[in-house]
Design a protein around this motif. Structure first.
Motif, PDB file in Angstrom:
ATOM      1  N   LEU A   1       0.856  -1.184   0.000  1.00  0.00           N
ATOM      2  CA  LEU A   1       0.000   0.000   0.000  1.00  0.00           C
ATOM      3  C   LEU A   1       0.890   1.231   0.000  1.00  0.00           C
ATOM      4  O   LEU A   1       1.690   1.423   0.908  1.00  0.00           O
ATOM      5  CB  LEU A   1      -0.906  -0.007   1.236  1.00  0.00           C
ATOM      6  CG  LEU A   1      -1.856   1.176   1.387  1.00  0.00           C
ATOM      7  CD1 LEU A   1      -2.916   1.170   0.279  1.00  0.00           C
ATOM      8  CD2 LEU A   1      -2.524   1.141   2.755  1.00  0.00           C
TER       9      LEU A   1
ATOM     10  N   TYR B   1      -0.594   4.431  -1.046  1.00  0.00           N
ATOM     11  CA  TYR B   1      -1.472   5.585  -0.833  1.00  0.00           C
ATOM     12  C   TYR B   1      -2.785   5.126  -0.229  1.00  0.00           C
ATOM     13  O   TYR B   1      -3.396   4.157  -0.670  1.00  0.00           O
ATOM     14  CB  TYR B   1      -1.766   6.296  -2.162  1.00  0.00           C
ATOM     15  CG  TYR B   1      -2.853   7.340  -2.028  1.00  0.00           C
ATOM     16  CD1 TYR B   1      -2.593   8.571  -1.434  1.00  0.00           C
ATOM     17  CD2 TYR B   1      -4.148   7.087  -2.461  1.00  0.00           C
ATOM     18  CE1 TYR B   1      -3.598   9.523  -1.284  1.00  0.00           C
ATOM     19  CE2 TYR B   1      -5.153   8.032  -2.317  1.00  0.00           C
ATOM     20  CZ  TYR B   1      -4.872   9.240  -1.725  1.00  0.00           C
ATOM     21  OH  TYR B   1      -5.870  10.170  -1.571  1.00  0.00           O
ATOM     22  N   SER B   2      -3.216   5.874   0.782  1.00  0.00           N
ATOM     23  CA  SER B   2      -4.511   5.640   1.411  1.00  0.00           C
ATOM     24  C   SER B   2      -5.208   6.987   1.583  1.00  0.00           C
ATOM     25  O   SER B   2      -4.646   7.907   2.196  1.00  0.00           O
ATOM     26  CB  SER B   2      -4.315   4.974   2.773  1.00  0.00           C
ATOM     27  OG  SER B   2      -5.500   5.051   3.532  1.00  0.00           O
TER      28      SER B   2
ATOM     29  N   GLU C   1      -7.311   3.880  -2.421  1.00  0.00           N
ATOM     30  CA  GLU C   1      -6.052   3.194  -2.163  1.00  0.00           C
ATOM     31  C   GLU C   1      -5.306   2.950  -3.457  1.00  0.00           C
ATOM     32  O   GLU C   1      -5.939   2.743  -4.502  1.00  0.00           O
ATOM     33  CB  GLU C   1      -6.279   1.815  -1.511  1.00  0.00           C
ATOM     34  CG  GLU C   1      -6.842   1.846  -0.127  1.00  0.00           C
ATOM     35  CD  GLU C   1      -7.107   0.456   0.446  1.00  0.00           C
ATOM     36  OE1 GLU C   1      -7.312   0.384   1.664  1.00  0.00           O
ATOM     37  OE2 GLU C   1      -7.096  -0.537  -0.307  1.00  0.00           O
TER      38      GLU C   1
ATOM     39  N   TRP D   1      -1.947   0.440  -4.583  1.00  0.00           N
ATOM     40  CA  TRP D   1      -0.992  -0.600  -4.205  1.00  0.00           C
ATOM     41  C   TRP D   1      -0.020  -0.803  -5.367  1.00  0.00           C
ATOM     42  O   TRP D   1      -0.446  -0.786  -6.525  1.00  0.00           O
ATOM     43  CB  TRP D   1      -1.708  -1.916  -3.940  1.00  0.00           C
ATOM     44  CG  TRP D   1      -2.710  -1.879  -2.826  1.00  0.00           C
ATOM     45  CD1 TRP D   1      -3.954  -1.308  -2.851  1.00  0.00           C
ATOM     46  CD2 TRP D   1      -2.560  -2.433  -1.522  1.00  0.00           C
ATOM     47  NE1 TRP D   1      -4.575  -1.480  -1.650  1.00  0.00           N
ATOM     48  CE2 TRP D   1      -3.749  -2.172  -0.808  1.00  0.00           C
ATOM     49  CE3 TRP D   1      -1.539  -3.130  -0.892  1.00  0.00           C
ATOM     50  CZ2 TRP D   1      -3.936  -2.577   0.497  1.00  0.00           C
ATOM     51  CZ3 TRP D   1      -1.729  -3.541   0.413  1.00  0.00           C
ATOM     52  CH2 TRP D   1      -2.922  -3.261   1.100  1.00  0.00           C
TER      53      TRP D   1
END
Length: 140
Positions: free
Chosen positions: A3, A5-6, A135, A137
């Motif tokens: 991951l 970016y969230s 998100e 990934w």
């Protein structure tokens, strides 16, 4: 996959973004913004709607084919991915950390998780939903 970016992390560090989006939703005099059907953007109710499947997640997977910059002064880094379904997808090169930005490498697999939230005033030019990336990934 890792991951990189969230949206939850981004919103936790930028409460103004949530407040602005929510104010636009609640301002009935303005036709722009989200409808708020599944809760106000970024609220606990909104995230619960995603987790419960009321606000449907879509996963796009493919391979990063290009890294570039856009904008009048080339200020915004972007990536382009050739998706497994044959489509192409371009989005900002965003990450929770500087180290995460370095994970974007041409040839690496990528997964983009997004939700489609209904717009207050659908139109032929804007469509009926806003696609919100929650998100990203990238293969390690």
């Amino acid at each position: 996959m890792q991951l990189v970016y969230s949206l939850k992390n981004e919103l936790a560090s930028d409460s103004g973004q949530v407040a602005t989006a929510q104010a636009l939703t609640l301002d009935l005099s303005r036709p722009f913004g989200l409808k708020g059907t599944f809760g106000l953007f970024g609220s606990d109710e909104w995230w619960q709607s995603i987790e419960a499947g009321r606000l449907q997640k879509t996963e796009l997977e493919g391979v990063i084919t290009l890294l570039g910059r856009v904008g009048m002064h080339n200020e915004s880094p972007v990536f382009n991915a050739h998706l497994d379904n044959g489509d192409h997808y371009t989005y900002d090169t965003v990450a929770d950390t500087k180290k995460g930005v370095k994970k974007y490498i041409v040839g690496k697999r990528i997964k983009i998780v997004l939700v489609r939230d209904p717009l207050k005033s659908p139109s032929t030019s804007r469509g009926t939903h806003s696609e919100i990336v929650i998100e990203i990934w990238v293969d390690e």
